[in-house]
Structure formats: C-alpha cells, structure tokens
Design a protein around this motif. Structure first.
Motif, short mmCIF file in Angstrom:
data_model
loop_
_atom_site.label_atom_id
_atom_site.label_comp_id
_atom_site.label_asym_id
_atom_site.label_seq_id
_atom_site.Cartn_x
_atom_site.Cartn_y
_atom_site.Cartn_z
N ILE A 342 80.17 54.67 14.98
CA ILE A 342 80.05 55.88 15.81
C ILE A 342 80.03 55.43 17.27
O ILE A 342 79.19 54.62 17.66
CB ILE A 342 78.77 56.66 15.46
N ARG A 343 80.95 55.96 18.06
CA ARG A 343 81.10 55.50 19.44
C ARG A 343 80.66 56.59 20.43
O ARG A 343 80.95 57.77 20.25
CB ARG A 343 82.55 55.11 19.72
N HIS A 344 79.96 56.14 21.47
CA HIS A 344 79.61 56.99 22.59
C HIS A 344 80.15 56.37 23.87
O HIS A 344 80.60 55.21 23.87
CB HIS A 344 78.08 57.17 22.69
N ASN A 345 80.09 57.12 24.97
CA ASN A 345 80.63 56.63 26.24
C ASN A 345 79.64 55.79 27.03
O ASN A 345 80.01 55.18 28.04
CB ASN A 345 81.10 57.82 27.10
N THR A 346 78.39 55.78 26.60
CA THR A 346 77.38 54.93 27.24
C THR A 346 76.32 54.60 26.18
O THR A 346 76.54 54.86 25.00
CB THR A 346 76.78 55.63 28.48
N SER A 347 75.21 54.05 26.59
CA SER A 347 74.25 53.51 25.64
C SER A 347 73.74 54.56 24.66
O SER A 347 73.48 55.71 25.02
CB SER A 347 73.06 52.88 26.36
N VAL A 348 73.62 54.15 23.39
CA VAL A 348 73.08 55.01 22.34
C VAL A 348 71.57 54.77 22.26
O VAL A 348 71.12 53.63 22.19
CB VAL A 348 73.73 54.70 20.98
N ARG A 349 70.82 55.85 22.27
CA ARG A 349 69.36 55.72 22.28
C ARG A 349 68.77 55.62 20.88
O ARG A 349 67.79 54.92 20.66
CB ARG A 349 68.74 56.90 23.03
N SER A 350 69.34 56.34 19.92
CA SER A 350 68.79 56.32 18.57
C SER A 350 69.81 56.87 17.58
O SER A 350 70.78 57.55 17.96
CB SER A 350 67.49 57.14 18.48
N ALA A 351 69.57 56.56 16.31
CA ALA A 351 70.35 57.13 15.20
C ALA A 351 69.39 57.33 14.04
O ALA A 351 68.59 56.46 13.73
CB ALA A 351 71.49 56.19 14.80
N SER A 352 69.49 58.47 13.40
CA SER A 352 68.57 58.76 12.28
C SER A 352 69.28 59.55 11.20
O SER A 352 70.19 60.35 11.48
CB SER A 352 67.34 59.53 12.76
N PHE A 353 68.84 59.32 9.96
CA PHE A 353 69.40 60.02 8.80
C PHE A 353 68.66 61.32 8.53
O PHE A 353 67.49 61.49 8.89
CB PHE A 353 69.28 59.14 7.55
N SER A 354 69.35 62.23 7.87
CA SER A 354 68.70 63.41 7.32
C SER A 354 67.96 63.03 6.05
O SER A 354 68.19 61.96 5.47
CB SER A 354 69.73 64.50 7.02
N ALA A 355 67.06 63.90 5.61
CA ALA A 355 66.24 63.60 4.43
C ALA A 355 67.07 63.47 3.17
O ALA A 355 66.68 62.75 2.24
CB ALA A 355 65.17 64.67 4.25
N ASP A 356 68.21 64.16 3.10
CA ASP A 356 69.06 64.06 1.91
C ASP A 356 70.05 62.90 1.98
O ASP A 356 70.90 62.74 1.09
CB ASP A 356 69.80 65.37 1.65
N SER A 357 69.96 62.10 3.06
CA SER A 357 70.78 60.88 3.24
C SER A 357 72.26 61.16 3.41
O SER A 357 73.07 60.25 3.32
CB SER A 357 70.58 59.91 2.06
#
Length: 616
Positions: A342-357
């Motif tokens: 997953i690409r962004h144009n600047t720094s990524v602060r966090s990534a998290s899953f949903s409860a159903d994965s």
C-alpha cells in the motif's frame, strides 16, 4: 443443589410448568345438542408455550429484561435460575474476543489452581468439587465470572493485601499480568525484566531475572500467558516459554542490527513479529518441539513504524518510513508470502486490521486514509481513499468491522460506514477545539467516544438510519487524556489533567448520565475498567490508585485506595479482577527509581446469598 448436566448447561433440569395447557381441563357444556369445550381465556398465552420455547425467548432478552421477568412469577424465577439465564445474558454482552479472555482465566488453570480461585467466592467445598468435575461445560466461565462479579458488587469496600513490593533502580516502564493471572512481568529502562509467579498460598514469588546489557526493554505475554518476549534497544528480542514444571526457559534470541522497536505475538501465540530500526521485520513461528524458528524477513527501505497481526493470526501488516505498508499472509505450508503493498505520497503513520481480518486501514501525512479489502481470490484491493484537510493521525475500525473513524490533525474525527455495495460513506463528524487525545468504539459498535485537549469528551451513537449523532459532552477543567468504554458497552470513563475521572452510564432511552466522579489532587494518568466492567481503577500523581466499583443497585462507590510515596504512573487490573498492579515513583523527586506493587482485592468471607447459590 443444582449441578452441571450433560446438555451443555450449568445447572439442573428446568422445572415443569405449574399447569397443564390441555383442553381436557377447560370447561365443557352442551349447546343445541352439541358438546362444546371452552378455552380458558384467563391464562396468559405465554404460559401455554413449552419450557424449551420459554428458554429460547429468554435467550433473546437483555440482561435487565431477564432480571425483571424473574420477578414476574415463581415459575419464571425457577426457569431462569435453573438455566442460569442471567449469567448467560451477562456474558453475551461481551465481545467474542473478550469472552475468550474470560474463558482463558478458567480453562488455563489446572484443577488445583481452579479450586483455589473458586474458593475466593464459593464457600461450598462439595459444590467446588462438582464444578471441577464438570469443567468442560462451555457455560462454566460465564457462571463463575458472573458469580464473582455479583459477589464483589455486594460489598461497599475492598480489603487490601499487599502481596509483593518490587523496588527497582532501573526506572520500571511497564508491569503487566498474564491473561491466566499466573504471572506478572516488569520491564525497566536499564534492560532488566522480572517474572513473578502466583503461588498456591496466594503469595507472588520471583521466578526469573532477565538482564539485557543496560538497554531499555519492554516485555509482554502471549494471549495464553505461556510465552513471553523481552525486546531491547540493543537489537535483540528474547522469547521465553513456560515448561511443564512451571519454570521459564529461553527458547530463542532474535538479533537485529539496530534497536528493536517492538515484538508482538499473534493472537493464537504461534507466531511473533519483531520490527527494528534496521529496516527489517522478522516473523518467528513455534514448532511442535517448542522451538521458535525464523519464518520470513520483511524489508522496508527505511526504519519501521509498526507491525500488527490480524485477529485470525493469518496476516501481518508492516509500516515503514518509506511511505509504504506491506501485507504478508500465512500459506497452508506455514510460509509467509507478500500479498500487497500500500503506497502513500508521504510517511505512513499506522496500519490496522478490522476485527474480521478482511480490511486494512492505513493513515498518512499525505492527508489520506486508505481502506483495502481482501477479495475472494485472496488479493487485497483498495476500496476507498478517505481524504482529510490536514494530515491523518490515526484510524480505527469498529468491532463489527462496519465502521471506521479517522482522526486528523485538524481536530476532527470522521466516521465512515460501509454500504451494502462495499463503498464507504461519511456518516458523521466529531469536532473539537483542540487535539484529539484518544478515540474508542464501544464493544457493540454502537457508540464512539473522543477525548480532547479542549477539556471535553464527546459521545456519539449510531442511529437507526445509519447516521451518527452526538449524545453527550463530558466537561472537564483541563485536558482530557483518555475516554474508554467498559467491556459490556454500558459505561465509559474519562481521565483528565484536572484530577478527575468521570464514569457515565448508558440509560434505557439511549442517553448517557454521570454516575460517579473519582477525584485526585493532581493529574489522572490512567483509568481502566476491570474485565467484568464492574470496577474502574485510576492512577494519579497524588500517590494514589483508586478503585471505584458498581453496587448491585447500580450506584458507583470508591471501594479502596492503594497508596504510594510518589506519582502513580499506571494501575492495571488482573484479568480476574482480583489483583491490581501499580507502578509508582519511589518519591516526589523524580530520582529515577520506581516501585511496583501487587495488591490483592478481597472481601470478608461470608456465605453467598441465596440467589447466587441457586445459580449452581
């Protein structure tokens, strides 16, 4: 005395209905030469249903409705008690993840440990032995925790017993219990970690001292409490496992070329992921022989920010400072393979899953949050880009995975909901006049609470049309550092720099009302609910940790105060709510020394009330 039977309920057989609903008992007569039978219209139609149907109906009711139904008649009182309907309804209010935690407290104990625990709130030794023989019942955890919670709620004050005091010159940064409440671990800035164990006599004894070359460390248990990882800034993570004889043995040393930022177990405890300043994340797996083996290495072109497992333990998402987040998945051959970048144009602060994965949300300083979803073919595809006026600081899914909230540097929290077609639509905005310090969903996904530097916490609730509306603003006189819901979604607590923690309760009409205010003479550093949702513990810089509990009539009282000679940095309940571990400065001079204290909460030994006894 009731008992656990073989039909997957804890309790005896349900009582027979106190009537016969047959036409043979109805009045009869003769009219125009024909025999006529009249039904008895005076009997309520509900009582004409079978006992099994009654139990199905009761199983659909809320806890408060079952409690009211229990008062209607002797018949319903006996049906509810014999089926343990109140305990089951109370247990259903918790999420499946929370039920797993409560269940672990029971299932992880051997017979002797379970016996010692039940003796705290059951005075009948024969009953205890009967329950141990029937410990395989799936409803036993609900019954035991409900009984323990009800018993504690009968008393206006706790007795306190200091079980151990740990003085550490290395400035302890954390202390936590294992989920099975058999162990507690501390971690210090000087690289020292200490494991303490609960003995059969109720004392806590040191088990292992772990030294890590004077480098700051952190420590955490796996979900079952059988494994422990200690990670350090000197570039190592050490995995320890508990042996059959109760001892702890080092199983693996993971070596990075730079500081280890974090080490996290998968929810099932079978895998561990470490992240390091060397740009690598490493996944280790538990083998059948108890060894931990490296499974894969995930590379980023710059330092790592975070690594997180999905709830089902089959996926890992990593975040690096190279503007990307990566998703790796577990294959049938137990290898871990890349699934998406997953690409962004600047720094990524966090990534998290949903409860159903099945969903991942990433947030970035590029003013966007992105939602990716797992398709039927296993590929991860972008579902939505959620724009913001300023950088997005964080995002969180609701427990039911149907909503996501983003928090921006513009002091706004935006609520999005997923439509039936899969698209995401903005459904509400929570606005503050200061930075948002915390955001949390309730376990039932029906409420959101934010805490802000503008001295308020705001509660929003889900409406029938899918929109979100403000229900309550909680006012303080200084920054509100956190606001969180109880595990059963019925209460919430705020913690503020004004020295107050406020407890609010959900009313039948959907509004929230203040239930109690816990006061300190300085900042409140933390406030947390017990796993049963019936107690709150706060930590203040006045040297006190205060425990406030809910009584049977619904009122909240401060039941105990744990005192220290310095600022209390944290206070945490054990999973069974019987212990509190506090971390506090040794004095008021900030000299770099701290004390850890384990305190037992107990009530006078008195016979259980009749209603609780009859639950069994």
């Amino acid at each position: 005395m009731n008992r656990t039977d073989n039909n997957n309920t804890v309790g005896g057989s349900v009582p027979q209905r106190p009537f016969q609903s047959t036409l043979a008992q109805a009045p009869t007569g003769v009219s125009e030469g024909r025999n006529v039978t009249l039904s008895d219209e005076s009997k309520p139609s509900l009582l004409h249903l079978s006992v099994d149907t009654h139990l199905q109906i009761i199983g659909c009711l809320r806890l408060r409705d079952i409690a009211r139904l229990k008062q209607v008649s002797t018949y319903f009182r006996e049906v509810i008690q014999e089926d343990n309907s109140l305990a089951k309804a109370w247990y259903r209010r918790f999420s499946s993840r929370h039920q797993f935690l409560l269940s672990t407290i029971v299932t992880s104990k051997d017979d002797d440990q379970l016996r010692c625990w039940m003796e705290r709130f059951i005075n009948d030794k024969d009953l205890i032995e009967s329950l141990i023989q029937r410990r395989s019942s799936p409803h036993l955890p609900a019954l035991l925790h409900f009984t323990n919670a009800e018993r504690k709620s009968q008393f206006r004050a706790f007795k306190l017993a200091t079980k151990t005091t740990i003085s550490d010159d290395g400035l302890v940064n954390s202390a936590c219990f294992s989920a099975d409440v058999r162990h507690m671990v501390t971690a210090s800035y000087n690289g020292t970690a200490r494991i303490f164990g609960l003995e059969s006599d109720g004392s806590w004894k040191p088990k292992v001292l772990i030294l890590n070359c004077h480098s700051s460390c952190s420590a955490s248990f796996s979900a079952h409490g059988r494994h422990l990882v200690v990670s350090t800034y000197n570039g190592t993570a050490r995995i320890y496992s508990q042996e059959v004889d109760g001892s702890w043995e080092r199983k693996a040393v993971i070596v990075h070329e730079d500081s280890v930022y974090s080490a996290t177990f998968s929810p099932d405890g079978r895998y561990l992921v470490t992240i390091s300043a060397d740009g690598e994340a490493r996944i280790y797996g538990l083998e059948a022989d108890g060894a931990w083996v490296k499974k894969t290495v995930i590379f980023h072109q710059d330092h790592y920010v975070s690594a997180t497992f999905s709830a089902d333990g089959r996926y890992v998402t990593t975040v690096g400072r190279d503007h990307t987040a990566q998703i790796f998945g577990l294959e049938d051959d137990e290898s871990w393979q890349p699934k998406a970048i997953i690409r962004h144009n600047t720094s990524v602060r966090s990534a998290s899953f949903s409860a159903d994965s099945r969903l991942v949300v990433t947030v970035s300083r590029d003013r966007n949050a992105k939602v990716h979803g797992r398709e039927i073919d296993g590929l991860w595809q972008e579902q939505a880009t959620l724009p913001n006026d300023l950088a997005v600081a964080s995002a969180r899914f609701s427990p039911d995975s149907r909503h996501v909230v983003t928090v921006g540097d513009d002091n706004l929290a935006k609520i999005y909901s997923q439509k039936d077609c899969g698209l995401w639509e903005e459904k509400g905005i929570i606005s503050h006049n200061g930075s948002i310090q915390s955001l949390n969903f309730s376990a039932d996904s029906c409420h959101v609470v934010t805490a802000s530097a503008d001295e308020t916490a705001k509660i929003y609730s889900l409406k029938a049309d899918g929109s979100w509306e403000e229900k309550q603003t909680v006012f303080h006189e200084d920054w509100v550092r956190l606001a969180t819901f109880s595990p059963d979604s019925c209460h919430l607590v705020t913690a503020s720099d004004d020295g107050m923690a406020k407890i609010y309760g959900l009313k039948v009409d959907g509004s929230w009302e203040e239930k109690a205010t816990i006061t300190h003479s300085g900042w409140v550093y933390s406030a947390a609910f017990s796993t049963d949702g019936r107690h709150v513990v706060t930590a203040g810089d006045d040297g006190a940790a205060k425990i406030c509990g809910q009584m049977l009539d619904g009122t909240w009282l401060v039941k105990a105060t744990i005192s220290h000679d310095g600022y209390v940095r944290s206070a945490t309940f054990s999973a069974d709510g019987d212990y509190v571990v506090t971390v506090a400065d040794n004095n008021w001079d900030h000299d770099g020394r701290r004390t850890v204290k384990i305190t037992e909460l107990w009530v006078e030994d008195e016979p259980l009330c009749e209603d609780i006894c009859r639950l069994f």
